[in-house]
Design an enzyme around this catalytic site. Structure first.
Site, PDB file in Angstrom:
ATOM      1  N   SER A   1      -8.733 -61.043  10.299  1.00 11.67           N
ATOM      2  CA  SER A   1      -7.891 -61.798   9.368  1.00 11.67           C
ATOM      3  C   SER A   1      -6.425 -61.786   9.745  1.00 11.67           C
ATOM      4  CB  SER A   1      -8.043 -61.224   7.961  1.00 11.67           C
ATOM      5  OG  SER A   1      -7.488 -59.910   7.900  1.00 11.67           O
TER       6      SER A   1
ATOM      7  N   GLU B   1       0.831  -1.201   0.000  1.00  8.91           N
ATOM      8  CA  GLU B   1       0.000   0.000   0.000  1.00  8.91           C
ATOM      9  C   GLU B   1       0.870   1.257   0.000  1.00  8.91           C
ATOM     10  OE1 GLU B   1      -3.460   1.904   2.959  1.00  8.91           O
ATOM     11  OE2 GLU B   1      -2.181   0.231   3.626  1.00  8.91           O
TER      12      GLU B   1
ATOM     13  N   LYS C   1      -9.081   3.050  -2.199  1.00  8.14           N
ATOM     14  CA  LYS C   1      -9.371   2.356  -0.954  1.00  8.14           C
ATOM     15  C   LYS C   1     -10.788   2.697  -0.493  1.00  8.14           C
ATOM     16  CE  LYS C   1      -7.153   1.465   3.547  1.00  8.14           C
ATOM     17  NZ  LYS C   1      -5.915   1.718   4.319  1.00  8.14           N
TER      18      LYS C   1
ATOM     19  N   CYS D   1      -5.597  -2.817   2.333  1.00  4.16           N
ATOM     20  CA  CYS D   1      -5.420  -2.933   3.777  1.00  4.16           C
ATOM     21  C   CYS D   1      -6.730  -3.020   4.557  1.00  4.16           C
ATOM     22  CB  CYS D   1      -4.572  -1.771   4.284  1.00  4.16           C
ATOM     23  SG  CYS D   1      -3.816  -2.124   5.907  1.00  4.16           S
TER      24      CYS D   1
ATOM     25  N   THR E   1     -16.026 -58.517  -2.330  1.00 11.23           N
ATOM     26  CA  THR E   1     -16.980 -59.506  -2.841  1.00 11.23           C
ATOM     27  C   THR E   1     -18.390 -59.008  -2.562  1.00 11.23           C
ATOM     28  OG1 THR E   1     -15.428 -61.315  -2.486  1.00 11.23           O
ATOM     29  CG2 THR E   1     -17.759 -61.894  -2.690  1.00 11.23           C
TER      30      THR E   1
END
Length: 670
Positions: free
Chosen positions: A374, A56, A125, A181, A498
């Protein structure tokens, strides 16, 4: 234009390199400041940036105070702007610079956009702070005080106003807006309306003196604005050279994209510094399209948005990039790379899964679960979730009816791991050899295996998977339990299950939106965080070191799994990457391949990435949706999405994959 660029050029995939500059300045010396600005433009162009934002009032210095009303300074600022604009005839970059500008006898704090040798537009601004250490209303007027919509600069008539959008004619997704700003600090920043009007890049030119804690607050402001507006936000602030009469300056620069920090500069640098990043404009566009309330916000703000004017220009695009994509592309998008954040993620995912299971059990009035174990990764994590759920419910872990069910291909390693795991968890452990019932079914249906032939086809595999699931459901009936599913998000995406009476089905699946790469970290997190015994931690480590396998086809060795899932579906680390980009963002295969190559090029060649991505696309779009269309209930755990038809993914079961595969064919092999 982008389709004429080579595959490895980021702009081809809707990335644009942007920069935030913090130059060394001198107070009230526009000629010097313009020279520093031009040097930084040259640096930015050398690094392949197309847009650069400066602080700025940087051509004069924010701390010029009442010097802003001196004609000599204002004339010098005008000359400085002209010199910068002229420099952009030879420097292929678009710049947004800050300066004071006289318009209709009033002075405005402005951001000027310059490119291709001319000033494209000037933005005043909107909000002038006049509190604390700020006295801007003493020198400047707010944008709303302006009468003119155009201003004469260097013999040209230039658009003037706070409702300007700058649109790249050669990159349709690149459209930016500038504010200054304080504009970002108010309840409804001008950039909010700019985003709704189509700006994908929001530029904030700040001076912003530094005080304790202010740096963090800037992060909050810029980050939240980029998230709320689904936009790229560039933030720059004043650095070395601003007056320290009463204030100090740290020169912080930030680049955010959709709430994600892409780049941040060092602070308190004793000199000029430049920050660059490649921003993903398609991500911004797709997020706005996906989040339909963005469009509803547009509808509610139409009167405000109709004020915006669009200035078209050609954005400088480097013919070749001086370096690879300048942003981090996570190899594991579902898993944070930072160890602390990874632990937080694991804790939260684990808690989500546990809470969901607790709620399902509480609502059903059932206090037992049946689960198949498993000795592999997914069932291990699901069992850990069940154990924690029982703890929270105040029920004994013996209410977990865990069964390991060895079949024709079960290895000694995984069977031993399953037994040790169940013992360490303290659940009710059972073991059922499914081979007799499988032999009976294979004989009943006339399968060659029943006649002694080593025919290990898909039917042979699915008979085993089906028998395990059938046993679990009947065991659940017998003992008043629900079957907890263990299949993960990666398997759902690839159709690696599956269907029906198989691992596809359960009463409730705690893992269904957790990808394989994250399951690994979850198990490791439990093993390492001290919440389980030393014996449990050791068996979890052994499970993590075991190849991922369905164990349905016998092999030569009995001590390790003979099958590898990844031999069929591709490496999970890469397929999870593909899944995230396709499911979360809907990117085209060519962009997914580009991102995968960026993240994984030191592991996989582009040809290998194409091969595995082709497998993923075919399985995901062509062959697997019918399984996902009827999945059991399961909790969604992350923004990366789930594949439940009641949640993130609703798709036809009979779709073709041709469109995606054809687009993938545009990707070269190297």
């Amino acid at each position: 234009m982008k389709h004429t660029l080579p595959f490895h050029h980021p702009y081809r995939h809707d990335f644009v390199r942007v920069a935030v500059a913090v130059p060394r300045i001198r107070v009230a010396d526009p000629a010097f400041n313009a020279g520093e600005t031009v040097k930084m433009l040259e640096q930015a162009a050398a690094e392949g940036a197309s847009l650069v934002a400066f602080p700025e009032l940087g051509l004069a210095a924010y701390t010029s105070d009442d010097l802003f009303h001196q004609r000599a300074l204002l004339d010098a600022c005008a000359a400085a702007l002209a010199s910068i604009a002229a420099a952009t005839t030879r420097i292929p970059v678009t710049a947004v610079v800050g300066l004071p500008l006289r318009v209709d006898h009033l002075l405005f704090n402005c951001a000027a956009v310059v490119s291709g040798g001319r000033v494209l537009g000037v933005v005043p601004k909107t909000y002038l702070p006049n509190y604390g250490e700020f006295y801007e209303a003493r020198q400047f007027n707010a944008a709303d005080n302006a009468l003119s919509r155009e201003v004469a600069i260097g013999g040209a008539t230039v658009p003037f106003g706070n409702e300007l959008l700058f649109a790249a004619s050669n990159l349709p997704l690149f459209r930016f807006h500038a504010e200054i700003c304080e504009d970002l600090w108010v309840p409804i920043p001008p950039s909010c309306h700019a985003a709704l009007a189509g700006a994908t890049v929001l530029v904030n030119l700040s001076a912003s003196n530094i005080t304790i804690g202010k740096s963090d607050y800037r992060h909050q402001l810029v980050g939240q604005q980029s998230a709320r507006c689904q936009a790229v936000c560039l933030y720059t602030s004043a650095g070395v050279g601003e007056s320290s009469t009463d204030l100090a300056w740290d020169g912080q620069a930030l680049i955010y994209e959709a709430g994600e920090l892409l780049a941040e500069s060092e602070r308190f640098v004793n000199g000029s510094h430049l920050l660059t990043a490649d921003v993903d404009l398609e991500r911004v566009s797709r997020e706005r399209m996906r989040q339909n309330t963005f469009g509803q916000s547009v509808a509610r703000s139409k009167a405000q948005l109709e004020r915006f004017r669009t200035i078209s220009f050609a954005l400088p695009v480097p013919a070749t990039m001086p370096m690879a994509l300048r942003r981090s592309v996570a190899r594991f998008p579902y898993v944070p790379s930072d160890p602390a954040r990874r632990d937080e993620r694991c804790a939260e995912v684990y808690s989500i899964q546990v809470q969901a299971l607790v709620q399902r059990l509480s609502a059903s009035g059932i206090d037992k679960v049946a689960i198949g174990v498993s000795g592999g990764l997914d069932s291990t994590h699901a069992l850990l979730v069940c154990a924690r759920a029982m703890d929270l419910l105040g029920k004994p872990r013996t209410n977990i009816l865990a069964f390991t069910m060895p079949g024709f291909a079960t290895s000694e390693r995984t069977l031993d791991q399953a037994r040790r795991l169940m013992s360490a968890v303290g659940c009710t452990a059972g073991e059922i050899d499914i081979r007799p019932s499988c032999r009976q079914m294979l004989a009943d249906i006339g399968h060659p295996f029943a006649e002694g032939h080593a025919d290990y086809d898909i039917t042979f595999e699915n008979v085993q998977a089906g028998e395990r699931t059938s046993h679990l459901f009947r065991l659940a009936n017998l003992h008043g339990a629900i079957v907890v599913g263990t299949g993960d998000l990666s398997e759902l995406a690839l159709g690696w299950s599956t269907y029906g009476v198989g691992d596809h089905m359960s009463h409730y699946n705690v893992n269904a939106s957790v990808p394989k790469t994250l399951v690994k970290h979850l198990v490791r997190w439990v093993a390492d965080n001290g919440s389980v015994s030393a014996d449990a931690s050791r068996v979890l480590g052994d499970i993590l070191a075991t190849v991922v396998s369905p164990e349905l086809v016998p092999g030569d060795a009995s001590d390790t799994p003979a099958q590898s899932s990844e031999d069929k579906v591709g490496p999970y680390e890469l397929q999870d990457f593909h899944l995230y980009q396709v499911l979360r963002y809907g990117y085209a295969p060519s962009k997914v391949a580009f991102l995968a190559w960026t993240a994984w090029h030191d592991v996989y060649s582009l040809a290998e990435i194409k091969k595995h991505l082709r497998n993923f696309l075919y399985r995901f779009f062509k062959t697997s949706q019918f399984k996902r269309s009827c999945v059991p209930n399961a909790p969604k755990v992350g923004s990366g999405g789930s594949l439940s038809p009641r949640g993130d993914w609703r798709a036809p079961s009979d779709s073709e994959a041709t469109t995606w595969l054809d687009e993938l064919d545009t990707v070269p092999d190297a």
